[in-house]
Design a protein around this motif. Sequence first.
Motif, PDB file in Angstrom:
ATOM      1  N   LEU A 137       6.865  -7.726   7.859  1.00  0.00           N
ATOM      2  CA  LEU A 137       5.966  -6.656   7.421  1.00  0.00           C
ATOM      3  C   LEU A 137       4.580  -7.202   7.083  1.00  0.00           C
ATOM      4  O   LEU A 137       3.554  -6.603   7.421  1.00  0.00           O
ATOM      5  N   GLY A 138       4.539  -8.360   6.427  1.00  0.00           N
ATOM      6  CA  GLY A 138       3.251  -8.969   6.106  1.00  0.00           C
ATOM      7  C   GLY A 138       2.508  -9.434   7.347  1.00  0.00           C
ATOM      8  O   GLY A 138       1.297  -9.229   7.481  1.00  0.00           O
TER       9      GLY A 138
ATOM     10  N   ALA B 100      -2.056 -10.797  -1.467  1.00  0.00           N
ATOM     11  CA  ALA B 100      -2.948 -10.362  -2.544  1.00  0.00           C
ATOM     12  C   ALA B 100      -4.333 -11.027  -2.465  1.00  0.00           C
ATOM     13  O   ALA B 100      -5.358 -10.331  -2.551  1.00  0.00           O
ATOM     14  N   PRO B 101      -4.442 -12.372  -2.283  1.00  0.00           N
ATOM     15  CA  PRO B 101      -5.781 -12.956  -2.137  1.00  0.00           C
ATOM     16  C   PRO B 101      -6.545 -12.438  -0.923  1.00  0.00           C
ATOM     17  O   PRO B 101      -7.771 -12.278  -0.981  1.00  0.00           O
ATOM     18  N   VAL B 102      -5.819 -12.178   0.171  1.00  0.00           N
ATOM     19  CA  VAL B 102      -6.487 -11.638   1.363  1.00  0.00           C
ATOM     20  C   VAL B 102      -7.022 -10.236   1.074  1.00  0.00           C
ATOM     21  O   VAL B 102      -8.144  -9.883   1.474  1.00  0.00           O
ATOM     22  N   ALA B 103      -6.244  -9.429   0.346  1.00  0.00           N
ATOM     23  CA  ALA B 103      -6.705  -8.086  -0.005  1.00  0.00           C
ATOM     24  C   ALA B 103      -7.934  -8.157  -0.911  1.00  0.00           C
ATOM     25  O   ALA B 103      -8.897  -7.387  -0.733  1.00  0.00           O
ATOM     26  N   ILE B 104      -7.943  -9.078  -1.858  1.00  0.00           N
ATOM     27  CA  ILE B 104      -9.108  -9.246  -2.738  1.00  0.00           C
ATOM     28  C   ILE B 104     -10.324  -9.678  -1.925  1.00  0.00           C
ATOM     29  O   ILE B 104     -11.449  -9.193  -2.151  1.00  0.00           O
TER      30      ILE B 104
ATOM     31  N   GLY C  19      -8.931  -3.716   2.474  1.00  0.00           N
ATOM     32  CA  GLY C  19      -8.378  -4.209   1.224  1.00  0.00           C
ATOM     33  C   GLY C  19      -7.442  -3.215   0.574  1.00  0.00           C
ATOM     34  O   GLY C  19      -6.348  -3.569   0.108  1.00  0.00           O
ATOM     35  N   ILE C  20      -7.865  -1.941   0.526  1.00  0.00           N
ATOM     36  CA  ILE C  20      -7.022  -0.910  -0.083  1.00  0.00           C
ATOM     37  C   ILE C  20      -5.733  -0.725   0.717  1.00  0.00           C
ATOM     38  O   ILE C  20      -4.632  -0.608   0.148  1.00  0.00           O
ATOM     39  N   ALA C  21      -5.873  -0.714   2.047  1.00  0.00           N
ATOM     40  CA  ALA C  21      -4.686  -0.548   2.897  1.00  0.00           C
ATOM     41  C   ALA C  21      -3.698  -1.693   2.698  1.00  0.00           C
ATOM     42  O   ALA C  21      -2.479  -1.470   2.607  1.00  0.00           O
ATOM     43  N   LEU C  22      -4.210  -2.930   2.596  1.00  0.00           N
ATOM     44  CA  LEU C  22      -3.321  -4.080   2.420  1.00  0.00           C
ATOM     45  C   LEU C  22      -2.656  -4.047   1.046  1.00  0.00           C
ATOM     46  O   LEU C  22      -1.469  -4.402   0.916  1.00  0.00           O
ATOM     47  N   ILE C  23      -3.395  -3.627   0.014  1.00  0.00           N
ATOM     48  CA  ILE C  23      -2.805  -3.517  -1.321  1.00  0.00           C
ATOM     49  C   ILE C  23      -1.695  -2.466  -1.339  1.00  0.00           C
ATOM     50  O   ILE C  23      -0.601  -2.698  -1.885  1.00  0.00           O
TER      51      ILE C  23
ATOM     52  N   LEU D 144       3.680  -1.038  -1.918  1.00  0.00           N
ATOM     53  CA  LEU D 144       4.633   0.039  -1.671  1.00  0.00           C
ATOM     54  C   LEU D 144       5.678  -0.300  -0.614  1.00  0.00           C
ATOM     55  O   LEU D 144       6.763   0.291  -0.622  1.00  0.00           O
ATOM     56  N   VAL D 145       5.361  -1.199   0.283  1.00  0.00           N
ATOM     57  CA  VAL D 145       6.298  -1.514   1.363  1.00  0.00           C
ATOM     58  C   VAL D 145       6.892  -2.908   1.170  1.00  0.00           C
ATOM     59  O   VAL D 145       8.107  -3.062   0.983  1.00  0.00           O
TER      60      VAL D 145
END
Length: 356
Positions: free
Chosen positions: A229-230, A265-269, A280-284, A289-290
């Motif tokens: 998934l990641g 998380a670091p990639v989303a930041i 970023g929001i989509a990855l968070i 949630l998934v």
Amino acid sequence: MNSLPPQYSLQQKTFLVLLTMVTIGFGWILLPYFGAVFWGVVLAILFNSLYNRLLRATKGKPTVAALLTLLTIVVIVILPVSLIGASLVQQAVGVYDMVASGHMDFGLYFRQILGALPQWVVNLLDRFDLTSLAALQQKMSAMASQASQVAARQAINIGRNTMNFLVGLTIMLYLLFFLLRDGQMLSARIKNAVPLSRRYKTRLFNNFTTVIRATVKGNVLVAIAQGALGGLAFWFLGVQAPLLWAVVMAFLSLLPAVGAALVWAPVAIYFLVTGSTWQGIALILWGTLVIGLVDNFLRPVLVGKDTKLPDYMVLLSTIGGMALFGLNGFVIGPVIAALFVASWDLFVSAEEFHPD
């Protein structure tokens, strides 16, 4: 009047010393290929039910059933892992080349992050002597670059040490065949050799096999799900080397509670502070949630339920096991923890230890 139990004679003591020495010596001989022997035992336990079904289907021919089980393991386990490993090495080498050539500039990434920080964060860093920002940036850039190069070098070393890998794989498959074919006989001989009552041996051996099945199947399924998934999210968002990061997330997901978030998380930041807001929001959202829910729901069901261990003990035993035994520790740690709990439960409930 009951007589005291006889003391060991000199001959018996000498034999026990000899038995201890040759057992330690045999373990020492096997130590260089501990991983191959260990995973041979684990796979034999995991696929024992398949072997028994094939044994009935072949009308009681153990050699044929063991060979068919071994072929199944090669097809559904060994080959996929080998193909993923080859692709992982290729992507790791590509990342290493990009870092060495400057096409992947961690300094630039950190400059973008630091430039997007609000002033109060910069002031806070100043207060704790974490600036000059340039020095901090240089250190963090060097650490990130070094970590990337170490990971790439390890992947390259795996490719260069193909002979050692093939030898270990051959030993594991060779041992696995005999463990499947003669497993019941070997298990019975080990149980008979252990100087404990039948009640103790049955409880401890059942715990041992149950925990191995639950830990390997549960953790591996969770790791595969979270890594896939990641990696899918990274591929969709255009992150370089998504397979490499998928494998890293799968490996880290062996750690309950934290796991894959250490990567996504670091990639989303980074996406958020560099202006890629929707990414970023989509990855968070995807990670929370998934990917996160996979860990929160699947792991307790697949691991904690069968092992009868609380979540905190699964976490501590997994982290401690991996710190001591490397990758093998995600199985060894929970097994030791489960045997620890079972042994103390037996001790507390045993009348011979608590006659009053």
